[in-house]
Design an enzyme around this catalytic site. Structure first.
Site, PDB file in Angstrom:
ATOM      1  N   LYS B  78       0.860  -1.187   0.000  1.00 55.42           N
ATOM      2  CA  LYS B  78       0.000   0.000   0.000  1.00 55.42           C
ATOM      3  C   LYS B  78       0.893   1.233   0.000  1.00 55.42           C
ATOM      4  O   LYS B  78       1.913   1.263   0.694  1.00 55.42           O
ATOM      5  CB  LYS B  78      -0.886  -0.036   1.249  1.00 55.42           C
ATOM      6  CG  LYS B  78      -1.914   1.095   1.323  1.00 55.42           C
ATOM      7  CD  LYS B  78      -2.780   0.960   2.576  1.00 55.42           C
ATOM      8  CE  LYS B  78      -3.850   2.032   2.653  1.00 55.42           C
ATOM      9  NZ  LYS B  78      -4.696   1.909   3.853  1.00 55.42           N
ATOM     10  N   SER B 153      -9.784   1.808   3.027  1.00 56.18           N
ATOM     11  CA  SER B 153      -8.949   2.610   2.162  1.00 56.18           C
ATOM     12  C   SER B 153      -7.904   1.811   1.384  1.00 56.18           C
ATOM     13  O   SER B 153      -7.392   2.290   0.389  1.00 56.18           O
ATOM     14  CB  SER B 153      -8.223   3.668   2.991  1.00 56.18           C
ATOM     15  OG  SER B 153      -7.291   3.046   3.868  1.00 56.18           O
ATOM     16  N   SER B 177      -9.911  -0.540   7.200  1.00 61.52           N
ATOM     17  CA  SER B 177      -9.315  -0.350   5.864  1.00 61.52           C
ATOM     18  C   SER B 177      -8.611  -1.561   5.277  1.00 61.52           C
ATOM     19  O   SER B 177      -8.220  -1.535   4.110  1.00 61.52           O
ATOM     20  CB  SER B 177      -8.330   0.822   5.896  1.00 61.52           C
ATOM     21  OG  SER B 177      -9.032   2.038   5.899  1.00 61.52           O
TER      22      SER B 177
END
Lengths: 95, 485
Positions: B78, B153, B177
């Site tokens: 990420k 997210s 997330s």
């Protein structure tokens, strides 16, 4: 209304943000919606409850005061938007 | 069978036995990226050259017998974890050109383990969002239905694993997330206990809630990833010096004679009937595996969204004060003095959702409002944690839905922040209490969207969490479909 347009301007200044007029309008409405929802917390009796600030109970994390390697000035300055010598350069601070 | 579709443990066996090479695996992953990335957009930055260098090194290490469980395995990161020499944007314009001068601890551990980095994945800006739509770098689409969001997210990490654009991935979870996008994309995602994985080099959103965790194609891979990233780090003073067991040892243990709690407050009105059905079937599977299901109560559940949306934005408003255009990140050239430069850099550099949360947080912490918002929310947070302590006196683990609905349409909730916040209703409490949670695929809706089921255990009980997740996965025998993209 929890927050007036003037409140939004005040908070924006504290947060170092600028908003255009139409953005102020939108943000005032949306922030009020959200803050009204937060009122649900007033239903909970929290008398005598210690506020929780950490997910896990930890005591101070001490270490010996030893000098270790750091990243180094040159490497840190490679991301600087503006630099002069070994410093970050910024617009004028005082008259 | 394409190598990119396989798991870490399958590929490791093949690498050990000389049936394939890391270069071949990496080629397969990049072939897949080439084929689907235009449609899905899992990545912000691809690092193909780096990946092949790492793959070649991994093959040399394997040949000389120096391979470990992650040697040669492509793991997507990420774009919130700092990677030395590779730009790290956090999905934001303000960090568009930021090249970290150091590695985050998780990245360092993966490098030392010989992993391969195909790239940095897309995410909501500063991890603020539940749909990956607030990224400055464009939206990510759900591989199962390109008109739907992948969740957020960590949407890019979830979609990259689901679409076989990597073998496993790293995400971060502040209010759901990892678990929410894992559920919506049909992969496994775990948020470890707060303090289990070092946050050093994780760009901060809400420091008392943020935690790094893995995305994987099955529960065994999740355990392998946890073995690699868990542990105390002197560079993160909130990481905990507790022993880290070998998590793979828990996978085959089973859950006979366990008691598993179902929180009655989680079966609310508004939960999608197909999600409800899938989770109820999962409860049956857990029972068939030998556990006893009991009803439990988490009485303060209805307050979790309000608590979270005071605490997380408050911490964020403080954390994001560092983006001032002075030392790194975007600087507006228009400001005539320092104050103008701050305001113009921040206003042009942050997107709307980030500004909204900075505003909520700044207001909550401002003079005269602190007691009403931040202090009150922190007190209710203590009560929420007490609920879990009480529950875990009655049961070994908790089973619950991950999300109230399957993946929703792109754009559907963008104009209504409060509706977006309510997506996190089943995942937030876990972060507030600091306990670990995992999302495991538990079926599909009629229209073919994946659904996940969530398990929760007490602090530092990731072993037990993997034990029940693996037992569930084994007994449920959920059909392993692949998205058609």
């Amino acid at each position: 209304m929890k927050l007036s347009r003037e409140d939004v301007e005040h908070v924006a200044h504290l947060a170092r943000l600028n908003f255009r007029e139409e953005e102020k309008e939108k943000f005032t409405l949306q922030l009020n919606d959200i803050l009204v929802y937060m009122d649900i917390l007033n239903k909970v009796d929290t008398a005598g409850v210690e506020p929780m600030t950490h997910a896990i109970t930890l005591n101070n994390a001490f270490r010996d005061d030893e000098v270790l390697n750091s990243v180094g000035v040159e490497k840190i300055l490679t991301n600087a938007p503006d630099r002069m010598g070994g410093c970050f350069r910024v617009p004028k601070v005082i008259e | 069978m394409e190598l990119s579709t396989l798991t870490i443990h399958e590929l490791q066996r093949m690498l050990r036995e000389g049936e394939t090479t890391s270069v071949a695996i990496t080629e397969s992953v990049f072939k897949r990226i080439e084929a689907v990335e235009d449609k899905v957009h899992s990545y912000i930055t691809l690092t193909e050259d780096l990946a092949f260098q790492q793959a070649e090194q991994a093959d040399r290490n394997m040949q000389s017998g120096r391979g470990g469980p992650l040697t040669g395995i492509p793991i997507a990161l990420k774009d919130i974890v700092c990677t030395e020499g590779t730009r790290t944007t956090c999905g934001s314009h303000i960090l568009e050109n930021f090249i970290p001068p150091y590695d985050s601890t998780v990245v360092r551990k993966f490098r030392e383990a010989g992993a391969v980095f195909p790239g940095k994945t897309n995410m909501d800006e500063f991890a603020m969002g539940s749909s990956t739509e607030t990224s400055y770098f464009g939206i990510t689409r759900n591989p199962w239905d390109l008109s739907k969001i992948p969740g957020g997210s960590s949407g890019g990490s979830a979609s990259a694993v689901a679409a076989d654009e990597c073998i496993a991935a790293i995400g971060s979870d502040t209010g759901g997330s990892i678990r929410q996008p894992a559920a919506l994309c049909g992969v496994v995602g775990m948020k470890p206990t707060y303090g289990r994985v070092s946050r050093y080099g994780l760009i901060a959103f809400a420091s008392s809630l943020d935690q790094i965790g893995p995305f994987s194609k099955d529960v065994e891979d999740c355990a392998i990833m946890m073995n690699a990233i868990a542990g105390y780090d002197p560079k993160d003073s909130t990481s905990v010096p507790a022993e880290v067991p070998d998590y793979t040892r828990f996978l085959s243990k089973g859950i006979e004679d366990w008691t598993v709690g179902v929180p009655k407050e989680y079966f609310i009105e508004g939960i999608d009937p197909e999600v409800l059905d899938a989770v109820k079937r999962a409860m049956q599977v857990v029972e068939d595996a030998g556990a006893k299901i009991i009803e439990i109560s988490l009485p303060h559940s209805e307050y979790c969204v309000a608590v979270y949306y005071v605490i997380a934005p408050s911490e964020a408003s403080s954390n994001l004060a560092r983006y001032d255009g002075v030392r790194y990140g975007f600087r507006s050239r228009e400001g005539r003095d320092l104050m103008e430069m701050y305001k113009m850099s921040r206003s042009a550099g942050f997107g709307d959702e980030v500004k909204r949360r900075i505003m909520i947080g700044t207001h909550s912490l401002s003079s005269g409002y602190y007691d009403a918002y931040y202090k009150k929310a922190s007190q209710v947070r203590a009560l929420l944690r007490r609920d879990f302590d009480e529950a875990f006196r009655q049961c070994d683990a908790i089973i619950a839905p991950v999300t109230p609905t399957p993946a929703f349409g792109i754009g559907e909730k963008m104009d209504d922040p409060l509706q977006m916040y309510l997506c996190d209703i089943f995942t937030i409490s876990c972060n507030l209490a600091g306990i670990p949670g995992i999302s495991v695929p538990c079926g599909y809706t009629k229209s073919g969207l994946p659904v996940g089921v969530q398990f929760l255990t007490g602090h530092f009980e990731e072993g037990k969490l993997l034990q029940i997740a693996a037992a569930y996965e084994r007994h449920a025998e959920i059909e392993r479909r692949r998205p058609e993209i």
